[in-house]
Design a protein around this motif. Structure first.
Motif, PDB file in Angstrom:
ATOM      1  N   LEU A   2      35.485  34.861  44.989  1.00  0.00           N
ATOM      2  CA  LEU A   2      34.381  35.531  45.680  1.00  0.00           C
ATOM      3  C   LEU A   2      33.143  34.648  45.712  1.00  0.00           C
ATOM      4  N   ALA A  34      40.131  44.997  41.712  1.00  0.00           N
ATOM      5  CA  ALA A  34      39.075  44.801  42.711  1.00  0.00           C
ATOM      6  C   ALA A  34      37.846  45.626  42.354  1.00  0.00           C
ATOM      7  N   GLY A  94      33.158  41.718  48.529  1.00  0.00           N
ATOM      8  CA  GLY A  94      34.209  42.350  47.751  1.00  0.00           C
ATOM      9  C   GLY A  94      34.599  43.732  48.240  1.00  0.00           C
TER      10      GLY A  94
END
Length: 151
Positions: A30, A50, A69
């Motif tokens: 990320l 996640a 995200g």
């Protein structure tokens, strides 16, 4: 709504024992703004993983990382047939994208993936229901941002 389904209500720190490597790899990807795909059979913890990363991004006030995200669980929900959940997640992500001044598609690599799953969710729900769920997600995203900046 986001990250608080009944099935995850009891998922505490114990559910992440031995997963620090996965968490670190996901955070690194990320941070590098690389596209990410979580794969595996149902029930292994892809969604929880996640969500854990998103929680840490929110706690740090990382709006860009949170926005990026949020596309993960949104796409996963759309693929699993949870179109309302997908619209909520995309709406919340939109609130974070607004905060960082980027268009909702964020990175060029994720644009086509996001567009495909948004079309899937919108097609299944219809325009009006999708927009209502999306706007609910936007309100939730703004509320989450407000809480993370107040601490």
């Amino acid at each position: 709504m986001l990250g608080h389904d009944a099935e995850d209500a009891d998922a505490g720190p114990a559910s992440f024992v031995g997963r620090s490597g996965e968490l670190d790899a996901l955070r690194t990807a990320l941070a590098a703004r690389r596209p990410i795909t979580l794969t595996g059979p149902g029930g292994v913890g892809k969604t929880r993983l996640a969500r854990r990363v998103l929680d840490s991004k929110r706690e740090l006030g990382d709006s860009f990382g949170t926005a990026l995200g949020l596309d993960l669980p949104a796409a996963a929900r759309a693929a699993a047939g949870d179109e309302v959940g997908a619209a909520h997640a995309y709406g919340a992500g939109h609130a974070y994208w607004q905060a960082v001044g980027h268009p909702p598609r964020g990175t060029p690599e994720l644009g086509p993936v996001r567009a495909e799953f948004e079309r899937t969710a919108r097609s299944a729900l219809g325009d009006r229901a999708y927009e209502e769920a999306f706007e609910e997600g936007v309100r939730h995203g703004h509320a989450q941002r407000g809480r993370s900046h107040a601490t």
